[in-house]
Design a protein around this motif. Structure first.
Motif, mmCIF file in Angstrom:
data_model
loop_
_atom_site.group_PDB
_atom_site.id
_atom_site.type_symbol
_atom_site.label_atom_id
_atom_site.label_comp_id
_atom_site.label_asym_id
_atom_site.label_seq_id
_atom_site.Cartn_x
_atom_site.Cartn_y
_atom_site.Cartn_z
ATOM 1 N N ALA A 174 31.382 41.514 0.916
ATOM 2 C CA ALA A 174 31.563 40.252 1.639
ATOM 3 C C ALA A 174 30.328 39.931 2.472
ATOM 4 O O ALA A 174 29.813 40.779 3.196
ATOM 5 N N GLY A 175 29.846 38.705 2.322
ATOM 6 C CA GLY A 175 28.708 38.249 3.087
ATOM 7 C C GLY A 175 27.352 38.572 2.495
ATOM 8 O O GLY A 175 26.328 38.100 3.004
ATOM 9 N N SER A 176 27.323 39.355 1.426
ATOM 10 C CA SER A 176 26.051 39.742 0.814
ATOM 11 C C SER A 176 25.761 38.889 -0.422
ATOM 12 O O SER A 176 26.671 38.493 -1.141
ATOM 13 N N LYS A 177 24.471 38.631 -0.645
ATOM 14 C CA LYS A 177 24.024 37.939 -1.848
ATOM 15 C C LYS A 177 22.943 38.734 -2.575
ATOM 16 O O LYS A 177 22.261 38.206 -3.447
ATOM 17 N N ASP A 178 22.813 40.002 -2.223
ATOM 18 C CA ASP A 178 21.705 40.836 -2.703
ATOM 19 C C ASP A 178 22.181 41.712 -3.864
ATOM 20 O O ASP A 178 22.704 42.814 -3.654
ATOM 21 N N LEU A 179 21.998 41.219 -5.083
ATOM 22 C CA LEU A 179 22.396 41.982 -6.269
ATOM 23 C C LEU A 179 21.595 43.269 -6.401
ATOM 24 O O LEU A 179 22.134 44.321 -6.769
ATOM 25 N N HIS A 180 20.302 43.186 -6.142
ATOM 26 C CA HIS A 180 19.444 44.365 -6.302
ATOM 27 C C HIS A 180 19.894 45.495 -5.386
ATOM 28 O O HIS A 180 20.010 46.652 -5.806
ATOM 29 N N ALA A 181 20.154 45.173 -4.122
ATOM 30 C CA ALA A 181 20.587 46.206 -3.188
ATOM 31 C C ALA A 181 21.926 46.797 -3.597
ATOM 32 O O ALA A 181 22.159 48.006 -3.454
#
Length: 265
Positions: free
Chosen positions: A97-104
């Motif tokens: 939730a709240g993340s948009k970082d696919l790589h991480a």
């Protein structure tokens, strides 16, 4: 899961009647019936457990959530070992939730595999990363292609981490045949699953897998790719479909076995 309306004893009886030699199991019905009781039921019937599904959901950022996921995955590995299967299928998890970082998110999967891979190998179990169609990337699986799955798996020994090849999730990807060959060359095709692509997709899209022969996928073509890559293991049919679940399970299983012969054998 194709016939989740059947109890485990009913599933076993139906497999024996149809001459189906093995079954891929899901954790929820196994836990409800009892892991050791399920293992005895399958073994006494002379069947094999081809895979256990599912582990995974390894993308959490919160330390407590991450720790809980690792505990649950170790439990899943133990369950697979008790059932006598050497393969635990992983659905890696979506964006927190709240993340948009696919790589991480993918890197957190790798970190978790670094802990789980040796534990699984010590129990005689391999982890099979299953890439899911990109429509599931946000909420279920940030690993969307075989290439992405192999980039993760190849950080670890092949007897610890490989991939699941599922026609439903990869049929659209024109690089997938090359990636199947890549996986085969390093012994990382740990399981092969069939489901057809039919439209329109249902609301929520999860339960839209079509019966073999009802959709757009050439099953024999994809079987030829995995066999050319050296895969000789079981072939599973895994269908999430509300229409199939509403029918008599024995009838659905018989139909599925017939469709396999017609479209994939």
């Amino acid at each position: 899961m194709t016939v989740k309306q059947l109890s485990l004893p009913e599933l076993v009886d139906s497999c024996l009647e149809l001459g189906v030699p093995g079954v891929g199991l899901w954790r929820e019905p196994v836990q409800s019936y009892g892991v050791e009781a399920t293992a005895k039921l399958i073994h006494d019937a002379g069947l094999t457990v081809t895979t256990l599904c599912r582990g995974g959901f390894l993308t959490a950022i919160d330390p407590d959530e991450r720790a809980a996921a690792l505990v649950d995955n170790r439990r899943a590995i133990d369950e697979a070992a008790t059932l006598g299967t050497n393969t635990l299928v992983l659905v890696s998890g979506g964006l927190p939730a709240g993340s948009k970082d696919l790589h991480a998110a993918r890197e957190r999967i790798a970190d978790a595999l670094g802990e789980l891979g040796p534990y699984a190998a010590g129990r005689g179990v391999r982890l099979a990363i299953e890439p899911l169609h990109p429509m599931y990337a946000a909420d279920r699986c940030v690993v969307s292609t075989l290439s992405q799955a192999l980039d993760l798996a190849e950080r670890f020994p092949a007897d610890q981490v490989g991939v699941t090849v599922d026609t439903y999730h990869i049929w659209w990807d024109d690089t997938a045949p090359q990636q199947i060959a890549r996986a085969g060359a390093s012994g990382r095709i740990h399981t092969f699953q069939l489901a057809d692509w039919t439209t329109p997709l249902p609301q929520g899209v999860l339960n839209g897998r079509g019966q073999l022969g009802d959709g757009s996928i050439d099953m024999r073509e994809w079987r030829s790719y995995v066999e050319a890559a050296g895969y000789t293991g079981p072939i599973e049919v895994e269908l999430f479909n509300d229409g199939l679940w509403a029918r008599d399970g024995r009838e659905v299983l018989a139909e599925t076995a017939g469709r396999f012969v017609e479209y994939a054998d």
